[in-house]
Design a protein around this motif. Structure first.
Motif, PDB file in Angstrom:
ATOM      1  N   CYS A 215       0.838  -1.201   0.000  1.00 60.67           N
ATOM      2  CA  CYS A 215       0.000   0.000   0.000  1.00 60.67           C
ATOM      3  C   CYS A 215       0.871   1.248   0.000  1.00 60.67           C
ATOM      4  O   CYS A 215       1.760   1.401   0.836  1.00 60.67           O
ATOM      5  CB  CYS A 215      -0.919   0.001   1.212  1.00 60.67           C
ATOM      6  SG  CYS A 215      -2.046   1.400   1.274  1.00 60.67           S
ATOM      7  N   GLY A 216       0.652   2.105  -0.957  1.00 59.13           N
ATOM      8  CA  GLY A 216       1.437   3.326  -1.063  1.00 59.13           C
ATOM      9  C   GLY A 216       2.608   3.204  -2.001  1.00 59.13           C
ATOM     10  O   GLY A 216       3.174   4.223  -2.420  1.00 59.13           O
ATOM     11  N   ALA A 217       2.997   1.978  -2.367  1.00 56.30           N
ATOM     12  CA  ALA A 217       4.095   1.797  -3.311  1.00 56.30           C
ATOM     13  C   ALA A 217       3.607   2.069  -4.727  1.00 56.30           C
ATOM     14  O   ALA A 217       2.415   2.037  -5.017  1.00 56.30           O
ATOM     15  CB  ALA A 217       4.648   0.381  -3.201  1.00 56.30           C
ATOM     16  N   ALA A 218       4.546   2.296  -5.629  1.00 59.33           N
ATOM     17  CA  ALA A 218       4.194   2.661  -7.002  1.00 59.33           C
ATOM     18  C   ALA A 218       3.424   1.558  -7.704  1.00 59.33           C
ATOM     19  O   ALA A 218       2.604   1.811  -8.576  1.00 59.33           O
ATOM     20  CB  ALA A 218       5.461   3.003  -7.786  1.00 59.33           C
ATOM     21  N   GLN A 219       3.704   0.307  -7.317  1.00 61.01           N
ATOM     22  CA  GLN A 219       3.076  -0.807  -8.007  1.00 61.01           C
ATOM     23  C   GLN A 219       1.789  -1.270  -7.331  1.00 61.01           C
ATOM     24  O   GLN A 219       1.212  -2.274  -7.732  1.00 61.01           O
ATOM     25  CB  GLN A 219       4.040  -1.991  -8.104  1.00 61.01           C
ATOM     26  CG  GLN A 219       4.229  -2.761  -6.798  1.00 61.01           C
ATOM     27  CD  GLN A 219       5.293  -2.148  -5.927  1.00 61.01           C
ATOM     28  OE1 GLN A 219       5.629  -0.977  -6.085  1.00 61.01           O
ATOM     29  NE2 GLN A 219       5.837  -2.928  -5.010  1.00 61.01           N
ATOM     30  N   SER A 220       1.311  -0.549  -6.327  1.00 54.29           N
ATOM     31  CA  SER A 220       0.182  -1.039  -5.552  1.00 54.29           C
ATOM     32  C   SER A 220      -1.086  -1.199  -6.372  1.00 54.29           C
ATOM     33  O   SER A 220      -1.953  -1.997  -6.036  1.00 54.29           O
ATOM     34  CB  SER A 220      -0.098  -0.103  -4.372  1.00 54.29           C
ATOM     35  OG  SER A 220      -0.488   1.184  -4.841  1.00 54.29           O
ATOM     36  N   ASP A 221      -1.229  -0.452  -7.461  1.00 52.88           N
ATOM     37  CA  ASP A 221      -2.448  -0.548  -8.252  1.00 52.88           C
ATOM     38  C   ASP A 221      -2.298  -1.469  -9.450  1.00 52.88           C
ATOM     39  O   ASP A 221      -3.225  -1.640 -10.227  1.00 52.88           O
ATOM     40  CB  ASP A 221      -2.862   0.850  -8.737  1.00 52.88           C
ATOM     41  CG  ASP A 221      -4.282   0.863  -9.296  1.00 52.88           C
ATOM     42  OD1 ASP A 221      -5.132   0.190  -8.708  1.00 52.88           O
ATOM     43  OD2 ASP A 221      -4.512   1.524 -10.322  1.00 52.88           O
ATOM     44  N   THR A 222      -1.129  -2.038  -9.639  1.00 53.70           N
ATOM     45  CA  THR A 222      -0.918  -2.888 -10.815  1.00 53.70           C
ATOM     46  C   THR A 222      -0.678  -4.349 -10.459  1.00 53.70           C
ATOM     47  O   THR A 222      -0.932  -5.223 -11.276  1.00 53.70           O
ATOM     48  CB  THR A 222       0.281  -2.381 -11.635  1.00 53.70           C
ATOM     49  OG1 THR A 222       1.450  -2.391 -10.820  1.00 53.70           O
ATOM     50  CG2 THR A 222       0.018  -0.963 -12.134  1.00 53.70           C
ATOM     51  N   GLU A 223      -0.186  -4.627  -9.273  1.00 52.04           N
ATOM     52  CA  GLU A 223       0.069  -6.004  -8.865  1.00 52.04           C
ATOM     53  C   GLU A 223      -1.095  -6.495  -8.010  1.00 52.04           C
ATOM     54  O   GLU A 223      -1.276  -6.061  -6.886  1.00 52.04           O
ATOM     55  CB  GLU A 223       1.385  -6.089  -8.085  1.00 52.04           C
ATOM     56  CG  GLU A 223       2.607  -5.744  -8.935  1.00 52.04           C
ATOM     57  CD  GLU A 223       3.897  -5.938  -8.179  1.00 52.04           C
ATOM     58  OE1 GLU A 223       3.828  -6.344  -6.991  1.00 52.04           O
ATOM     59  OE2 GLU A 223       4.963  -5.693  -8.753  1.00 52.04           O
ATOM     60  N   ILE A 224      -1.875  -7.398  -8.569  1.00 56.42           N
ATOM     61  CA  ILE A 224      -3.070  -7.880  -7.883  1.00 56.42           C
ATOM     62  C   ILE A 224      -2.874  -9.345  -7.497  1.00 56.42           C
ATOM     63  O   ILE A 224      -2.639 -10.187  -8.367  1.00 56.42           O
ATOM     64  CB  ILE A 224      -4.314  -7.732  -8.773  1.00 56.42           C
ATOM     65  CG1 ILE A 224      -4.509  -6.257  -9.127  1.00 56.42           C
ATOM     66  CG2 ILE A 224      -5.549  -8.282  -8.068  1.00 56.42           C
ATOM     67  CD1 ILE A 224      -5.699  -6.006 -10.006  1.00 56.42           C
TER      68      ILE A 224
END
Length: 311
Positions: free
Chosen positions: A190-199
């Motif tokens: 949460c808060g990292a750059a990849q948080s919305d792309t790695e599911i």
């Protein structure tokens, strides 16, 4: 229901829509590349995220909640089933959702654990071009989004009116799926750059497959699927056969030629539902009219599904 993909790839006009109802068509599951199961390809499929056809009027979290336990329902399957002679249904998709809890599927008064929706569009619409689309672009990373930019839930792929208050990048349909995603790994990124792309795999979605449609073959007669019985056995069966036996035998006989079928489609035709049991068969008076007042008609039924699914 006609499979339009071959015509898309040849860059020709949309074919005439097949008139449904005069015959029964069967659906089978097959593995398929991901791009063929996205909205722009008008797929029929099971599992994964729903491939929403339109962008307006999509059901919200309340409409997708189980009527028994109140938890979010999971996307089960969708069928692309346009209607001949209906400009308003040039594109038409039917979607089914179900609760993942087995106890909710026990017989009980309504409301139940299943939800059904319809998406349909004119040929000329704000979402898709009137002519076949270009070859598919690479699938974007991260959770699905509608073309209008509306966010969809990272867990279930449905409308997501809520988002993580910390990173504001992860979107959810509600608190239940936010908690599920947090436990599955979002708390670590949460808060990292990849948080919305790695599911991560939340264990909520069903496995994803394409549904391919074929007409039901009717050449074989009922006698071809039974083992021969002598006269004494036939007499004994006739004496003890109940209505329940007859209904179940008819069901087994009808599906024996294609035991892997998961869909039987015949909108308003003579090939109505085939019942697995003589119990709880609804009468005409048990089926409520549409909100417009019209009588409802049979369109399709869902049968045995692949391992990992409810049935």
């Amino acid at each position: 229901m006609a499979n339009l993909r071959e015509n898309y790839n040849k860059f020709i006009h949309f074919p005439s829509h097949v008139a449904m109802g005069a015959r029964v068509e069967l659906g089978f599951v097959e593995a398929a590349p991901g791009w063929r199961l996205r909205s722009a390809q008008f797929p029929s499929k099971v599992g994964g995220w729903p491939a929403w056809l339109g962008e307006a009027g999509l059901p919200g979290p309340a409409a997708l909640s189980c009527g028994r336990c109140g938890q979010p329902c999971a996307f089960l399957l969708q069928l692309y089933a346009p209607l001949t002679g209906r400009p308003d249904a040039f594109h038409r998709t039917l979607l089914l959702f179900c609760c993942r809890r087995p106890t909710c599927h026990r017989p009980a008064p309504a409301p139940g654990p299943l939800r059904a929706f319809r998406n349909q569009l004119l040929r000329v619409n704000a979402t898709y071009p009137p002519e076949p689309p270009l070859p598919p672009a690479p699938l974007p990373a991260g959770p699905p989004r509608l073309r209008n930019g509306a966010a969809l839930c990272r867990v279930c792929g449905c409308l997501a009116p809520k988002r993580c208050a910390r990173c504001r990048a992860a979107h959810y349909c509600g608190r239940a799926h936010q908690k599920l995603d947090w436990a599955a790994g979002h708390r670590r990124c949460c808060g990292a750059a990849q948080s919305d792309t790695e599911i991560p795999d939340h264990g909520f979605l069903f496995p994803e497959y394409e549904i391919v449609i074929e007409p039901e073959e009717t050449e074989s007669s009922d006698s071809e699927v039974f083992e021969p019985l002598d006269e004494e056995q036939l007499e004994a069966m006739a004496k003890h056969e109940t209505l329940e036996d007859k209904v179940f035998q008819k069901f087994k006989n009808r599906i024996a030629a294609e035991p892997e079928q998961i869909i039987r489609y015949c909108r308003g035709g003579e090939g109505g539902p085939i019942w697995v049991s003589g119990e709880n068969i609804p009468e005409a008076k048990d089926i409520p009219n549409c909100l417009c007042g019209a009588k409802r008609i049979f369109e399709f039924q869902v049968g045995k599904l692949i391992p990992g699914y409810c049935s």
